[in-house]
Scaffold this active site. Structure first.
Site, PDB file in Angstrom:
ATOM      1  N   GLY A  58      77.003  88.723  31.743  1.00 36.00           N
ATOM      2  CA  GLY A  58      77.261  87.558  30.904  1.00 36.00           C
ATOM      3  C   GLY A  58      76.723  86.300  31.554  1.00 36.00           C
ATOM      4  N   ASP A  59      76.754  85.184  30.811  1.00 35.18           N
ATOM      5  CA  ASP A  59      76.103  83.969  31.306  1.00 35.18           C
ATOM      6  C   ASP A  59      76.701  83.476  32.620  1.00 35.18           C
ATOM      7  OD1 ASP A  59      78.477  83.287  30.057  1.00 35.18           O
ATOM      8  OD2 ASP A  59      77.643  81.637  28.897  1.00 35.18           O
ATOM      9  N   ASN A  60      78.019  83.399  32.713  1.00 34.59           N
ATOM     10  CA  ASN A  60      78.622  82.876  33.940  1.00 34.59           C
ATOM     11  C   ASN A  60      78.519  83.862  35.097  1.00 34.59           C
ATOM     12  OD1 ASN A  60      79.840  80.138  33.443  1.00 34.59           O
ATOM     13  ND2 ASN A  60      80.751  81.234  31.735  1.00 34.59           N
ATOM     14  N   SER A  63      75.041  83.561  36.286  1.00 35.35           N
ATOM     15  CA  SER A  63      74.927  82.308  37.044  1.00 35.35           C
ATOM     16  C   SER A  63      75.478  82.477  38.452  1.00 35.35           C
ATOM     17  CB  SER A  63      75.676  81.185  36.327  1.00 35.35           C
ATOM     18  OG  SER A  63      75.072  80.867  35.102  1.00 35.35           O
TER      19      SER A  63
END
Length: 304
Positions: A58-60, A63
């Site tokens: 996922g994005d986080n 990241s």
């Protein structure tokens, strides 16, 4: 249907919904090869037919891989449109009452938690439009960090996740008086977001999570005043990367590299340019102001 702790499908939940594993896709870790690039895409882009596709994240979580936040004690705080306090964990530590998000990390045998607030720079941009200015001008006019005033801002412009878990709660100012000018309102908005992140810190701590290092990213991290506000409200030093893109796309590329090469130690932290430390002389004042913030939030929840 996912048993997040076991990192596997839950047979009990599948059974309760009339399903079985035969209906579910194959699970892979973020660093595993999930398949290869489709022939038509490989041909269109001039790639070989054997390009591996990683499980990803996922994005986080991606990241975090880009910023090397992959072990217990490591964290990052993001001051974007929304705000995130993300912590990596060696084990599964759910606590639904805290409204902390607890997920599988993109790396094997690793989990992560997130305290999430819905308005960070979104709140500052809203305030800037209200007073006919822009965010950069408002924050650059503030000078050195000050102790919080009596004005409290609750950044619940569209509800709140951690720790309130409420779609109906709304934001507001309290403690307005004749001395509340534009700069005082700006400081209150920055402090309100910082205190919302401090609520996330407390929610993470309630699950047993400790934070030893924290990287600050996002558009709001361009403001030294806001960084100092957040560091003092959280009472955590913030590491500021030298520069470059250490976000989700970079983390996804690292996951692809790990899947393709089998290398396991590429999720390293970025070079750090400086560290913003809490202002020791103001930590007591920020702690007291956080208490007033939580009391105002309690009353706002009663009105929602």
């Amino acid at each position: 249907w996912l048993d997040t702790g076991a990192r596997d499908w839950s047979d009990a939940l599948l059974e309760r919904t009339g399903l079985s594993r035969n209906f579910m896709p194959r699970l892979v870790e973020g660093t595993d090869v999930s398949g290869t690039l489709r022939h038509e895409l490989a041909s269109r882009w001039g790639f070989s037919a054997s390009v591996p596709v990683a499980g990803g994240g996922g994005d986080n979580a991606a990241s975090a891989v880009g910023m090397g936040v992959v072990k217990a004690g490591q964290s990052f705080v993001s001051l974007g449109t929304s705000g995130v306090l993300f912590a990596a964990n060696d084990g599964y530590q759910p606590d639904p009452e805290t409204a902390v998000h607890t997920f599988c990390h993109a790396l094997p045998k690793t989990w992560h938690q997130m305290g999430v607030i819905l308005a960070a720079t979104d709140a500052l941009n809203w305030w800037a439009s209200m007073v006919g200015s822009d965010a950069g001008t408002l924050t650059s006019d503030l000078g050195e960090l000050q102790a919080p005033g009596r004005t409290v801002f609750l950044p619940y412009l569209g509800g709140e996740r951690t720790p309130l878990n409420s779609a109906s709660v709304r934001g507001g100012f309290t403690g307005l008086d004749h001395a509340t000018d534009r700069d005082a309102g700006t400081r209150a908005v920055l402090e309100g977001v910082a205190f919302a992140l401090a609520d996330c810190r407390d929610a993470l701590a309630a699950t047993g999570t400790t934070i030893e290092t924290c990287v600050a990213v996002g558009g709001g991290s361009r403001s030294d005043y806001w960084l100092s506000t957040v560091a003092t409200a959280l009472n955590i030093p913030l590491d500021i990367p030298v520069g470059g893109d250490f976000g989700a796309a970079f983390g996804a590329a690292r996951l692809g590299m790990m899947a393709a090469s089998g290398e396991a130690d590429v999720a390293t932290p970025p070079p750090i340019s400086r560290q913003v430390k809490p202002v020791a002389a103001l930590t007591d004042a920020f702690t007291e102001a956080h208490g007033r913030y939580k009391e105002a939030a309690r009353h706002m929840m009663e009105l929602s």
